[in-house]
Every structure is written in structure tokens, then in C-alpha cells.
Design an enzyme around this catalytic site. Sequence first.
Site, PDB file in Angstrom:
ATOM      1  CG  HIS A  71      16.837 -20.203   3.139  1.00  0.00           C
ATOM      2  ND1 HIS A  71      16.694 -18.711   2.981  1.00  0.00           N
ATOM      3  CD2 HIS A  71      15.668 -20.633   2.455  1.00  0.00           C
ATOM      4  CE1 HIS A  71      15.601 -18.456   2.320  1.00  0.00           C
ATOM      5  NE2 HIS A  71      14.881 -19.539   2.333  1.00  0.00           N
ATOM      6  NE  ARG A  92      13.231 -23.967  -1.378  1.00  0.00           N
ATOM      7  CZ  ARG A  92      12.939 -23.006  -0.669  1.00  0.00           C
ATOM      8  NH1 ARG A  92      12.285 -23.151   0.510  1.00  0.00           N
ATOM      9  NH2 ARG A  92      13.661 -22.085  -0.468  1.00  0.00           N
ATOM     10  CB  THR A 140       7.028 -13.586   1.780  1.00  0.00           C
ATOM     11  OG1 THR A 140       7.615 -14.577   0.703  1.00  0.00           O
ATOM     12  CG2 THR A 140       8.118 -12.747   2.165  1.00  0.00           C
ATOM     13  CG  HIS A 167     -17.271 -28.105  28.778  1.00  0.00           C
ATOM     14  ND1 HIS A 167     -16.377 -27.810  27.608  1.00  0.00           N
ATOM     15  CD2 HIS A 167     -18.084 -27.119  28.535  1.00  0.00           C
ATOM     16  CE1 HIS A 167     -17.131 -26.947  26.989  1.00  0.00           C
ATOM     17  NE2 HIS A 167     -18.185 -26.763  27.450  1.00  0.00           N
TER      18      HIS A 167
HETATM   19  C1  HCA Z   1      12.304 -14.436   3.934  1.00  0.00           C
HETATM   20  C2  HCA Z   1      12.478 -15.391   2.787  1.00  0.00           C
HETATM   21  C3  HCA Z   1      11.373 -16.452   3.270  1.00  0.00           C
HETATM   22  C4  HCA Z   1      11.652 -17.707   2.178  1.00  0.00           C
HETATM   23  C5  HCA Z   1      10.921 -18.627   2.299  1.00  0.00           C
HETATM   24  C6  HCA Z   1      11.489 -19.877   1.534  1.00  0.00           C
HETATM   25  C7  HCA Z   1       9.858 -16.278   2.994  1.00  0.00           C
HETATM   26  O1  HCA Z   1      12.848 -14.372   4.711  1.00  0.00           O
HETATM   27  O2  HCA Z   1      12.041 -13.235   3.222  1.00  0.00           O
HETATM   28  O3  HCA Z   1      12.567 -20.028   1.058  1.00  0.00           O
HETATM   29  O4  HCA Z   1      10.442 -20.746   0.881  1.00  0.00           O
HETATM   30  O5  HCA Z   1       9.135 -15.809   3.729  1.00  0.00           O
HETATM   31  O6  HCA Z   1       9.840 -15.726   1.764  1.00  0.00           O
HETATM   32  O7  HCA Z   1      11.427 -16.859   4.508  1.00  0.00           O
END
Ligand code: HCA
Length: 380
Positions: A72, A132, A166, A290
Site C-alpha cells: 500500500h 488499485r 478515512t 430464551h
Molecule cells: C490512511 C489511508 C487509508 C487508505 C485506505 C485505502 C484510509 O491510513 O489514512 O487505501 O483504501 O483510511 O484512507 O487507510
Amino acid sequence: VSRFQIIESTLREGEQFANAFFDLPKKIEIAKALDDFGVDYIELTSPAASEQSRLDCEAICKLGLKAKILTHIRCHMDDAKIAVQTGVDGVDVVIGTSSYLMEHSHGKDMTYITNTAIEVINFVKSHNIEIRFSSEDSFRSNLVDLLSIYSTVDKIGVNRVGIADTVGCANPRQVYDLIRTLRGVVSCDIETHFHNDTGCAIANAYCALEAGATHIDTSVLGIGERNGITPLGGLMARMIVADREYVMGKYKLHKLKAIEDLVAEAVEVNIPFNNYITGFCAFTHKAGIHAKAILNNPSTYEIINPADFGMTRYVHFASRLTGWNAIKSRAAQLNIEMTDAQYKVCTAKIKALADIRPIAVDDADSIISAFYRSIKLGKE
Ligand code: HCA
Ligand code: CU
């Protein structure tokens, strides 16, 4: 909502949990356990995060797991160049698109983001691995901006686009609407990532699938930034109710408890008492009404069969709420048999004591045994 894939992020999002520190042997143990469970992907911390993160990523790629290994990274060529050298099967790229993040985090505008995205995507694709592209903070991003960049990257040919809540602000209906709209714009798979700040992470994941998402990010026990993301076990609970055959056929559900214990110990937390499936009382039935129905037919008060996860149900009988059917069942476990009328008298004694103070299993057992002795003495 039948087909879905799990992108298991305990070793990425989970490493962002306050208590997490995973050394390489621990990461390998967790990765193997997740692989054995049957998750489709295992996502790892960016190799650009630290030297050891890079070495760990390479080592896990060499394990030859069935699950595909992802890392990632930020949407940045510096990170992409390191990522493609690690041996991963794919790269999850992310960049913040909300005005909050554009202004206060990376300071880039949409044109810059789009151009960088195109460069990074083409570069990763040239290494013949999955890519992705995701926006961070998708639910506070401009919808037109979002759809435009996703449509652009879809045309270049990404494997998936990602939607990330997020900050955990989204509710299920907002999720449904956004994914449904996106589903009409891109033809690639759609990955989703939900934080749990307002307790919607599992519901949001489910709604995303209903709207056409294909991949859900999870972590074991939901560990991650702040209070975390969609938990693997909780998602399994939700999905087994939706499509038992698919879930049972794909994942080794009876291994869930061991994986949770492994991760809980590694990050020094307890399994929450009310955890999905594995919480100590997840299959405990207490009230007399129950207990009676459960003893007759467990489906009366259970939507999930504990046996599917290698768990067992428990009929609680040492309380003021108990009933004579629960006491009869307990007596049977103690090899004691009485008449129904006698069970009822015995139950009244247990309830009377439990009205005065909390009672333990031993207290209830003693009352049952003593009562049984007294009726036998009375008869003799
Ligand atoms: C973060 C990044 C992430 C990324 C999610 C993703 C988030 O740590 O801020 O790659 O789809 O929550 O946005 O975890
Ligand atoms: Cu996250």
C-alpha cells in the site's frame, strides 16, 4: 451480495493501531494464519515506510502463500519504484482527494493528482502486477472530481478503484449511493475501506457490496488508526447470514478464534466481551424464555450457528432470570433427574437466592444437588 473478496489489512492498516508492533516472525505468523483462513489478499505496509518494512514485505512475498500479496503506497513515483521491486502481486495506491487533505496534507490539486496517478499506474502496470487506485477521504471529496479521476484511471486499465471512508463519517445510505453511482461509471472492480468511528464499518461494507462493490478491506478485530476499520470476524458474521454457502465454502471459519487470539496477544488487547462470534457471551442465552426456546430449537434466538465457527452455545442458568427448562437441562448435565414439578420448586429456590445476590454456577449446582438429595431422603 454473494461474491466478494477480502483484502486483509491487519499487516497494513492494523500496523497503524496504537498498540501494534509486529516483528517479522510475528508478521509471518499472522500472514500464514490469514492465508490458511482463506483471505483473498494480504495487504502490507509500504516498503517506503522504513527499511525493515521493505525487508518484511520481501520476506512475506517469498512465503509462497495462496493469498495475493499487496503493498500500500502513496501515489508517488518514489514509492512505486520501491514497491514493484519487492515481489508483490499488486500495489494499492492511495491519494487524498478531499479539500481537507488537498489543503492541509499534501497540498496538491486535482490536475496534479490526476497526472501523477496516470504516471504511477502506467509504471506499476508495466511490471505486470495488479494496480488499485484509491482516493483517501472519498466521502468528503467532490463527487465530480472523484468520478472524473476514477473514470480516467478505469480507462487506463486499473484492476480496481477504491473508495475509502478515512474518517468514518459515512452512513450506509451514503455508501450505497456513492458506490452505486461509481458502479455506473467504471467497469473495473471496486474496493472499499471503512473506518469505524461511528460504528458503521460493517454495515457500510455490506451496503457497498449491495451497491456493486467487489472487495472489502478488513483487519483482525478491526485494528487500525483510531478505533479501526471493518473487523474480519464481524464481516464474516454479517456475510454468513447473507450467504452461508458462499462464506462456508470459501473461508475456514473455525480458525477465526485462533487468529483473533494471535493478533489480540500480539497487540496486547483483550477480545471485547461483546465481540462478533468470539466474544465470551456471543452465544450465551440467559432469560428463562430464551433458554427454553434455545433448548428446543437454537434457531429461535440464534441467527448464526456457533458450530459454523467452532464455537459453542451456553445456556446461562445461575441467575434470577432463569427458568425451569434451563435448570432441568443443567440437572441433566449433573446426571440428576427429577419430575417437572420438582424442577419448578428447585428453580424457585435458585431464583430466590439470586434475588438476594449474584450467584455462581457452583451456587446453582449446590442448590440442585441439595434439593435432589432432600427429595431422595424424603422418599426413602
Ligand atoms: C490512511 C489511508 C487509508 C487508505 C485506505 C485505502 C484510509 O491510513 O489514512 O487505501 O483504501 O483510511 O484512507 O487507510
Ligand atoms: Cu484506513
